[in-house]
Write a protein that holds these residues in place. Structure first.
Motif, PDB file in Angstrom:
ATOM      1  N   ASP A 108      33.543  43.848  25.232  1.00 20.97           N
ATOM      2  CA  ASP A 108      33.627  43.834  26.690  1.00 20.97           C
ATOM      3  C   ASP A 108      33.472  42.389  27.155  1.00 20.97           C
ATOM      4  O   ASP A 108      32.376  41.816  27.101  1.00 20.97           O
ATOM      5  N   GLY A 110      34.363  41.435  30.212  1.00 21.89           N
ATOM      6  CA  GLY A 110      34.291  41.393  31.664  1.00 21.89           C
ATOM      7  C   GLY A 110      35.640  41.583  32.336  1.00 21.89           C
ATOM      8  O   GLY A 110      36.659  41.880  31.690  1.00 21.89           O
ATOM      9  N   ILE A 111      35.681  41.437  33.670  1.00 25.94           N
ATOM     10  CA  ILE A 111      36.907  41.620  34.462  1.00 25.94           C
ATOM     11  C   ILE A 111      37.683  40.314  34.496  1.00 25.94           C
ATOM     12  O   ILE A 111      37.122  39.245  34.759  1.00 25.94           O
ATOM     13  N   ARG A 112      38.967  40.440  34.268  1.00 19.27           N
ATOM     14  CA  ARG A 112      39.821  39.242  34.264  1.00 19.27           C
ATOM     15  C   ARG A 112      40.596  39.179  35.573  1.00 19.27           C
ATOM     16  O   ARG A 112      41.311  40.124  35.941  1.00 19.27           O
ATOM     17  N   TYR A 113      40.487  38.091  36.268  1.00 15.81           N
ATOM     18  CA  TYR A 113      41.139  37.896  37.569  1.00 15.81           C
ATOM     19  C   TYR A 113      42.298  36.912  37.395  1.00 15.81           C
ATOM     20  O   TYR A 113      42.167  35.893  36.694  1.00 15.81           O
ATOM     21  N   ASN A 114      43.419  37.257  38.056  1.00 22.94           N
ATOM     22  CA  ASN A 114      44.576  36.361  38.067  1.00 22.94           C
ATOM     23  C   ASN A 114      44.476  35.460  39.291  1.00 22.94           C
ATOM     24  O   ASN A 114      44.686  35.886  40.430  1.00 22.94           O
TER      25      ASN A 114
END
Length: 548
Positions: A108, A110-114
């Protein structure tokens, strides 16, 4: 000495029977030899010989060190191991060193941001322009047809590059998602447990001997530092160590027992009495066995009555064992204890005594058949092993004579029988064993059996204080049960008084202390503190350090 005697080695030795040669046989070493030991000295009085390799009977890969401690009280062997758990916790644990397992990793990230990257923050666009901002025209204002073609070509190249980089990014994501987690090639693993330890350094460090103060010379004193190293590669080092092991840890005495039949006057006749049990009284054999217990000279680690065969280690063999079992005390009149194969021995925490029954050899017995009674006989001599006899002080020996007739005491041939009482220490004494002065000072205890079953004791000796030695006194009559104990205790007190009256006598711990100081003076390794610490990280006998 309460609870410390007898030692695990038995009453014959207050020291350990192990030395460098015996320990090296059970060590896991490719090249065996005393050079595998490290030698240190503590407080100028204790020599430490450290073997860093584990012994052959030890299955655990824990740090082990075997230490031979040579001090004023003798030689002792200790094996020590380093554990981080108590014994109760180690009992159920099969392996000593097991790497601690790390927690299982989570896949994990985490969240991947574009996020679109900007050269300047958005607030810059809200700032109103000024005339200086428009002083430089835009690219569209100055582009002509030729520059527009180049601009389009550049724009197409940038578009292709962006698409290529995006494809590579998608491919790397596909490859990463197809792999197992965690990746065995990139996963962090603990290192394997160490198999090599500088256990000598660990021992000295844990006991507080490796401080800088312990390695410095004490001020205003000629004494060496508290901890120094010894150079075992120097010639003569192991000879001096063997000489130190030869020094006894207790006073030792020798008693020569003779049997004199009624009417006998010559030493030849007296020595022949103990060859057969029919020539002596049964109470004499009982008296001999009450003095001490039989020991084999070849395997005995204590005093045997002669310097050449005493305090020997690892000297037994199968041939001598088979020949010694052939004769028993019941088959002879006590000649089996003549010191060649067996002696009678007694020891306590403070002293040790060897009881020797001199007898004729086979050659002397055969020669007596073809010779007159006045001819010279072949004396019983033990073979010399070339052992160097250290100066051990005055020779303390006592003669015990069993006489069947009390009047024959005046006819006892003391001067002839003194040749049979050699102990190997005569070279260290100023007087010879044949001199009249020694005959005059020789303590003699005569035992005469009475018809009542009691025994009359006669003490003979020119020393005035000898007649005051207890528990036996001149003219005392004792019982059969107490005879052996009283004679043995009287011998101990006689020899103890003789040592105290001698000006050249030094106690065993003093002699060992002097020898240890001599070893330190000869073989001291005068290293600086950095060199001493560096040598602890190096293999014994080699200059290459162990990489940690």
């Amino acid at each position: 000495v309460l609870g410390a005697f007898p030692s695990p080695s038995g009453p014959a030795s207050t020291c350990s029977l192990l030395n460098e040669d015996t320990l090296i046989r059970y060590a896991r070493l490719s090249a065996t030899g005393p050079s595998n030991f490290r030698y240190f000295v503590l407080d100028n009085s204790v020599i430490l010989a450290m073997l860093e390799q584990p012994l052959g009977n030890e299955q655990n890969p824990s740090p082990s060190v075997t230490v031979l401690i040579r001090g004023m009280a003798g030689r002792h062997a200790w094996t020590m191991q380093l554990f981080h758990q108590p014994r109760g916790a180690r009992a159920n644990q099969r392996q000593v060193f097991v790497p601690e397992g790390r927690p299982a990793p989570n896949n994990d990230v985490g969240i991947r941001y574009n996020i679109k990257q900007r050269p300047f923050p958005e607030e810059v666009d809200k700032i109103p322009l000024v005339k200086a901002d428009v002083s430089i025209p835009d690219l569209d204002d100055i582009v002509n047809k030729e520059l527009e073609k180049q601009h389009d070509r550049l724009r197409s190249m940038m578009t292709k590059q962006i698409e290529y980089e995006c494809s590579l990014e998608r491919h790397s994501e596909d490859v990463w998602s197809s792999k197992s987690f965690p990746d065995p090639l990139t996963d962090c693993k603990p290192p394997p447990p160490a198999q090599e330890f500088q256990t000598a350094r660990l021992f000295l460090s844990h006991f507080g001997f490796l401080s800088l103060e312990a390695l410095k010379e004490p001020g205003n004193s000629r004494l060496p530092p508290h901890l120094i190293g010894l150079e075992s590669s120097m010639p003569g080092f192991f000879d001096d160590i063997a000489y130190l092991d030869l020094l006894p840890c207790r006073p030792f005495d020798t008693v020569f027992v003779f049997y004199m039949r009624a009417g006998q006057k010559t030493s030849h006749e007296i020595l022949r009495n103990v060859e057969t049990s029919s020539s002596v009284q049964p109470h004499f054999l009982e008296f001999l066995l009450s003095l001490g217990w039989p020991v084999d000279v070849g395997r005995h680690p204590g005093w045997t009555g002669h310097m050449d065969t005493s305090w020997s280690l690892n000297s037994c063999d199968n041939d001598s064992q088979q020949t010694e079992e052939a004769a028993t005390p019941e088959d002879t009149g006590g000649s089996v204890f003549n010191g060649e194969k067996k002696v009678l021995y007694y020891a306590d925490a403070l002293t040790e005594i060897a009881f020797v029954v001199p007898s004729l050899t086979d050659s002397s017995e055969d020669s007596s058949v073809h010779s007159d009674s006045t001819s010279s006989m072949v004396k019983t001599k033990r073979s010399s092993t070339g052992k160097t006899a250290p100066p051990l002080g005055p020779e303390t020996k006592v003669l015990v004579v069993w006489v069947e007739r009390y009047d024959d005491i005046e006819n006892f041939p003391l001067s002839d029988l003194l040749a049979e009482t050699a102990t190997g220490l005569e070279a260290n004494n100023s007087t010879s064993c044949r001199s009249g002065l020694l005959e005059k000072d020789m303590p003699l205890i005569f035992i005469h059996p009475l018809r009542t079953g009691l025994f009359r004791v006669r003490l003979h000796g020119a020393m005035g204080k000898f007649n005051m030695v207890i528990p036996l006194v001149d003219g005392m009559v004792v019982s059969r049960r107490a005879l052996g104990f009283l004679v043995r205790q009287t011998v101990i007190n006689v020899c103890r008084r003789k040592r105290l009256e001698s000006e050249t006598y030094s106690p065993p711990h003093v002699r060992r202390k002097q020898k240890i100081a001599d070893v330190v003076h000869r073989y001291r390794n005068k290293q600086l503190e950095p060199e001493f610490y560096t040598s602890l990280f190096q293999d014994v006998g080699e200059g290459r350090p162990i990489h940690l």
